[in-house]
Write an enzyme that holds these catalytic residues in place. Structure first.
Site, PDB file in Angstrom:
ATOM      1  N   CYS A  86     -26.038 -21.133  -7.993  1.00  0.00           N
ATOM      2  CA  CYS A  86     -25.192 -22.259  -7.615  1.00  0.00           C
ATOM      3  C   CYS A  86     -24.737 -22.937  -8.887  1.00  0.00           C
ATOM      4  CB  CYS A  86     -25.945 -23.234  -6.727  1.00  0.00           C
ATOM      5  SG  CYS A  86     -27.308 -24.025  -7.546  1.00  0.00           S
ATOM      6  N   ARG A  96     -31.976 -29.280  -1.344  1.00  0.00           N
ATOM      7  CA  ARG A  96     -32.624 -29.461  -2.643  1.00  0.00           C
ATOM      8  C   ARG A  96     -33.194 -30.867  -2.719  1.00  0.00           C
ATOM      9  NH1 ARG A  96     -29.187 -29.053  -8.082  1.00  0.00           N
ATOM     10  NH2 ARG A  96     -28.368 -31.020  -7.311  1.00  0.00           N
ATOM     11  N   ARG A 143     -26.970 -31.191  -2.171  1.00  0.00           N
ATOM     12  CA  ARG A 143     -27.376 -32.095  -3.255  1.00  0.00           C
ATOM     13  C   ARG A 143     -27.732 -33.451  -2.655  1.00  0.00           C
ATOM     14  NH1 ARG A 143     -22.252 -29.982  -6.073  1.00  0.00           N
ATOM     15  NH2 ARG A 143     -23.064 -28.512  -7.611  1.00  0.00           N
ATOM     16  N   ASN A 172     -25.263 -24.739 -14.625  1.00  0.00           N
ATOM     17  CA  ASN A 172     -24.873 -25.859 -15.496  1.00  0.00           C
ATOM     18  C   ASN A 172     -26.011 -26.259 -16.426  1.00  0.00           C
ATOM     19  OD1 ASN A 172     -22.633 -25.759 -13.939  1.00  0.00           O
ATOM     20  ND2 ASN A 172     -22.948 -27.708 -12.908  1.00  0.00           N
ATOM     21  N   ASP A 173     -27.185 -26.455 -15.849  1.00  0.00           N
ATOM     22  CA  ASP A 173     -28.312 -26.872 -16.672  1.00  0.00           C
ATOM     23  C   ASP A 173     -28.882 -25.715 -17.486  1.00  0.00           C
ATOM     24  OD1 ASP A 173     -28.542 -29.615 -16.503  1.00  0.00           O
ATOM     25  OD2 ASP A 173     -29.556 -29.545 -14.565  1.00  0.00           O
ATOM     26  N   ARG A 216     -24.187 -31.301 -21.906  1.00  0.00           N
ATOM     27  CA  ARG A 216     -22.925 -30.980 -21.229  1.00  0.00           C
ATOM     28  C   ARG A 216     -22.042 -32.196 -20.993  1.00  0.00           C
ATOM     29  NH1 ARG A 216     -24.149 -31.295 -15.272  1.00  0.00           N
ATOM     30  NH2 ARG A 216     -26.385 -31.105 -15.051  1.00  0.00           N
ATOM     31  N   HIS A 266     -18.643 -42.281  -8.684  1.00  0.00           N
ATOM     32  CA  HIS A 266     -18.251 -42.798  -7.372  1.00  0.00           C
ATOM     33  C   HIS A 266     -16.835 -42.334  -7.009  1.00  0.00           C
ATOM     34  CE1 HIS A 266     -19.767 -45.633  -4.426  1.00  0.00           C
ATOM     35  NE2 HIS A 266     -18.512 -45.710  -4.072  1.00  0.00           N
ATOM     36  N   GLU A 298     -33.331 -23.255 -13.832  1.00  0.00           N
ATOM     37  CA  GLU A 298     -32.330 -23.912 -14.678  1.00  0.00           C
ATOM     38  C   GLU A 298     -32.903 -24.308 -16.027  1.00  0.00           C
ATOM     39  OE1 GLU A 298     -30.979 -27.398 -12.562  1.00  0.00           O
ATOM     40  OE2 GLU A 298     -32.964 -27.765 -11.743  1.00  0.00           O
TER      41      GLU A 298
END
Lengths: 98, 573
Positions: free
Chosen positions: B500, B331, B296, B452-453, B463, B189, B429
């Site tokens: 991305c 997405r 996202r 990232n994934d 991660r 948050h 990913e």
């Protein structure tokens, strides 16, 4: 004068904080004594702590009783609240509780 | 002076005075008061004072959140509970001689226990509401002085465990230059608030926040995630200088805005933006993004508990409209694992290998359908594409497409319009998807590699786990080979490939050399990347990529790239 009616819980998460607050805020405007009952348990409908402790699931029938001079009006207003479209809760019903 | 590490959210340097927002609540123990009338009366008064402060505070939050009725009414409920429990708490102080803290804790616990003894997730939110109410009361009972932003003359750095929604609602943003929190990652948050308001924030520095006190000077290094506590004069000067340089750099980057994103030898490279909210479109455009390469959408859940179709639709339509002809890739919900937002609360041993993202959407198909309906409806307002995350097999994509066509059918029968031709893409990913991407080419229009994934799943490195952070290596030969394979397959079959994820500009050079032409980045990185692209030729990047693909060790890759980039930077500075 005592009036009773049956209501169906429309909120997927049961009577959680948001609907409970609405119920209490509504009922406090009236003089009638108000109760919900589920099975043989009785809950003071003007007390939010009792409302959120009720084991009332979505779709469950609960009994409501009001006794006092404005009982008739209370029942009508409460029925309205139970049939109100609540956007947020409507969406919750799609996610489902599990 | 002490230096601690956390996760950087906004690339900026901040020097400021710390302001401690909260501390861990002291545990309430069974404590009693003396059994005489005077003590009882003063204890009752102490409780009543705290209660009235808590009520006042809630009224304030209610007023401040009045625009969003859903939220405001919850705080009203909290207030009703505070009022309603008064009698019983006073009773236990008077008759059981409980200390006020204990009386509050005792009552609230009894309700919480009653609820938690029941099965089902139905009650977990009510329990957390009760906890919030208890903590608010306890805070006013135990704290010696109240937090008051009014006393702040200069802007401060807020130090907190993690900002709760109610704390966030109360933040006077004009008096804040930075935020430091114990917990939270990029998607917490705090991070979201900070990012969208452009406030410097370092999150997840752990218990170290306990070592910071109100009035301490702190430095937030938003480039490295470093927090310097009580720095020496020398360090302050060093950072102030860096701050100055940063300002100059930012100003110089402004000139790049109007220039095209192309290499020195005029090969264009698309630079798009990653966004989480429709209002970020403005930021993206201001940084000269060509469109949105990744929206996202799961972040809609941060502001809305369970968004309905209209909420989804309004967000997507607003983003699409703001972008005009520019493309926007929406997405579908990538919820679960580290982005649970406390809604699905599926407890799993391996959440990253569990029911997340597209899998969660299949499990809760109504949620998925609602979102697809909203995206389709929004498609008439712009150039919208749909992308599915976490695809691991052809079955996944077939199933997703099947649901999509059913939803289209449904809209059609209801006479609701949507764009006739909406491009469909998938995130690459999961290694299985990367290896077999040739099997997907008949079903989709584009691939988007989620780095990232992909790194996490290929190298088997969580991660979020700091114990294995040194195993998380983007420049691993396995990653390069997978990416190269996807690019080659895409080029061969006419499927667009983009990337991305948070990748460094060094890696972008390598990927351009490998044949990538489209990147979706955080808006604030776009100008810097563009500047670098304009300073290099395609041939140069190809040479670099070839060299990198021949290297075995991650460290060698990094060293080589750093040297190369330095040379390029010399050229354009």
């Amino acid at each position: 004068m005592e009036i009773t009616c049956k209501l169906v819980v429309p909120w997927q998460y049961g009577v959680h904080m948001r609907p409970a607050t609405k119920i209490v805020k509504l009922l406090r405007n009236f003089d009638s004594e108000t109760y919900f009952s589920i099975h043989s348990e009785k809950y003071n409908a003007k007390k939010i702590l009792e409302l959120i402790s009720m084991e009332a699931y979505c779709g469950q029938k609960i009994k409501f009783s009001a006794s006092g001079s404005d009982a008739q009006e209370v029942v009508e207003k409460l029925k309205e609240l139970f049939s109100e479209e609540d956007d947020d809760d409507d969406e919750e019903s799609q996610i489902g509780a599990y | 002076m002490e230096v601690r590490g956390g996760i950087a959210v906004t690339p900026a340097i901040t020097v400021g005075k710390a302001f401690i927002l909260d501390r861990e609540q002291p545990r309430v123990t069974q404590q009693f008061i003396r059994q005489d009338k005077k003590t009882v009366e003063s204890e009752k008064t102490r409780y009543l004072k705290a209660q009235s402060k808590a009520i006042k505070e809630l009224k304030k939050i209610e007023k401040q959140t009045a625009d969003t009725k859903d939220i405001s009414i919850i705080f009203c409920g909290h207030r009703l509970i505070l009022e309603e429990s008064q009698q019983e708490i006073l009773y236990t102080i008077e008759n059981n001689f409980f200390k006020a803290e204990y009386a509050v804790h005792h009552l609230m616990q009894s309700y919480q226990q009653n609820l938690s003894s029941r099965r089902g997730e139905l009650y977990s939110r009510r329990i957390s509401d009760l906890k919030d109410i208890e903590n608010r009361l306890l805070k006013h009972l135990t704290s010696h002085k109240n937090i008051s932003y009014k006393s702040l003359r200069k802007p401060v750095v807020i130090v907190a465990k993690e900002l709760t929604p109610s704390q966030t609602a109360l933040l006077p943003l004009n008096k804040i230059v930075g935020i430091i929190t114990n917990s939270g990652g990029q998607t917490s948050h705090t991070a979201i608030v900070a990012r969208t308001r452009g406030i410097n924030a370092i999150v997840g520095i752990g218990e170290e926040t306990n070592n910071i006190f109100t009035g301490d000077t702190v430095i937030l290094d938003g480039f490295t995630g470093k927090v310097v506590i009580r720095p020496t004069k020398k360090t302050i000067d060093k950072y102030k200088k860096q701050q100055q340089q940063q300002k100059i750099k930012t100003t110089s980057l402004q000139k790049i805005k109007q220039l095209r994103s192309e290499t020195k030898d005029q090969h264009s490279i698309s630079l798009l933006a990653n966004i989480e909210n429709p209002f970020e479109v403005k930021t993206a455009l201001s940084q000269s993004a060509e469109g949105v390469g990744l929206y996202r959408t799961e972040f809609i859940y941060v502001d809305h508990n369970h968004p309905d179709e209209e909420t989804h639709y309004n967000a997507y339509a607003s983003a699409a409209r703001k972008l005009g002809n520019r493309s926007i890739v929406v997405r579908t919900l990538d919820l679960g694992a580290d982005k649970d937002f406390g809604l699905f609360r599926t407890v799993e041993d391996n959440p990253f290998l569990g029911c997340r993202s597209l899998r969660l959407c299949f499990k809760h198909e109504n949620v998925f359908r609602t979102q697809l309906r909203a995206i389709l409806r929004a498609s008439v307002h712009g150039n919208v594409a749909i992308m599915f995350p976490m695809v691991s097999s052809v079955e996944d994509i077939k199933k997703a497409l099947d649901i999509l066509s059913q939803v289209k059918e449904e809209l059609h029968s209801q006479n609701i319009h949507f764009a006739p031709r909406i491009p469909i893409g998938i995130m690459i990913e999961i290694p299985s998807a990367a290896i077999t991407c040739d099997l997907f080419v008949d079903y989709v229009d584009f691939f988007c590699i989620g780095t990232n994934d992909l790194v996490q799943y290929t190298l088997a490195v969580d991660r979020c786990n700091e114990n294995v952070a040194n195993y998380y290596k983007f420049a691993h030969p396995a990653i390069f080979r997978l990416i190269q394979h996807v690019i080659q397959v895409g080029n061969k079959h006419g499927v667009r490939v983009s990337i991305c994820g948070e990748i460094s500009k060094e890696m972008i050079i390598v990927l351009i050399g490998m044949g990538l032409k489209e990147f979706s980045l955080s808006p604030y990185s776009i100008l810097e990347v563009k500047k670098m692209i304009r300073a290099i030729t395609l041939q140069q990047t190809q040479k670099i990529a070839k060299r990198v693909l021949g290297l075995v060790h991650h460290d060698d890759v990094i060293r080589y790239l750093r040297k190369k980039i330095k040379n390029i930077e010399k050229e354009y500075d």
